[in-house]
Write a protein that holds these residues in place. Structure first.
Motif, PDB file in Angstrom:
ATOM      1  N   GLU A 166     -27.534  36.525 -25.894  1.00 16.49           N
ATOM      2  CA  GLU A 166     -27.369  36.925 -24.491  1.00 16.49           C
ATOM      3  C   GLU A 166     -28.639  37.562 -23.936  1.00 16.49           C
ATOM      4  N   GLN A 187     -22.232  29.909 -26.530  1.00 18.01           N
ATOM      5  CA  GLN A 187     -21.170  30.910 -26.692  1.00 18.01           C
ATOM      6  C   GLN A 187     -20.505  31.260 -25.368  1.00 18.01           C
ATOM      7  N   ARG A 188     -21.205  31.034 -24.271  1.00 17.63           N
ATOM      8  CA  ARG A 188     -20.672  31.341 -22.948  1.00 17.63           C
ATOM      9  C   ARG A 188     -20.223  30.084 -22.207  1.00 17.63           C
ATOM     10  N   ASP A 189     -21.003  29.022 -22.313  1.00 15.17           N
ATOM     11  CA  ASP A 189     -20.792  27.828 -21.505  1.00 15.17           C
ATOM     12  C   ASP A 189     -20.133  26.676 -22.258  1.00 15.17           C
TER      13      ASP A 189
END
Length: 141
Positions: A21, A38-40
């Protein structure tokens, strides 16, 4: 148009996720569009918990990540760890085979042998391995 960066790295501990991040924030703050898996992307545990079979979930993750590598201009591969994450190495190989610009980020001092990293990894990166998040900018210009 913003250049798009796929961030490949390990996703298995809170410090790894936090570091990913931090890299993402730095790149986004430098004017790049990013894909951070991990986010998208999809997480295996979330897909299975939502009712997907493991085989279906694995296929969905692979296809999503492959599509996002294809859509990206650059792949930044986080190489920290005793050895680089095997998934990130596969993503790196795919990006290299697709002719994408590939750059490494290694803040970890551990190496395979005699201060050298695996020649197949350094070869795909064409020797471009930043030693800090800030040094990435030199390779992105």
């Amino acid at each position: 148009m913003k250049r798009r960066i796929y961030i490949a790295g390990p996703l298995f501990s809170k410090p790894e996720l936090d570091f990913n991040e931090m890299v993402d924030s730095y790149l986004a703050g430098s004017g790049y569009s990013t894909f951070l898996p991990q986010r998208d992307g999809y997480l295996l545990s979330d897909l299975v918990a939502s009712g997907e079979s493991k085989s279906s979930a694995v296929k969905m993750i692979f296809e999503k990540d492959l599509l996002e590598i294809q859509r990206s201009d650059i792949l930044v591969c986080i190489l920290d760890g005793r050895v680089p994450d095997e998934g990130a190495c596969v993503e790196l190989g795919i990006a290299y085979a697709l002719g994408k610009e590939c750059i490494g980020l290694k803040t970890d001092t551990r190496c395979l042998m005699d201060d050298l990293d695996n020649p197949l990894i350094t070869g795909t990166l064409k020797g471009r391995i930043a030693r800090s998040i800030e040094e990435l900018k030199e390779f992105l210009l």
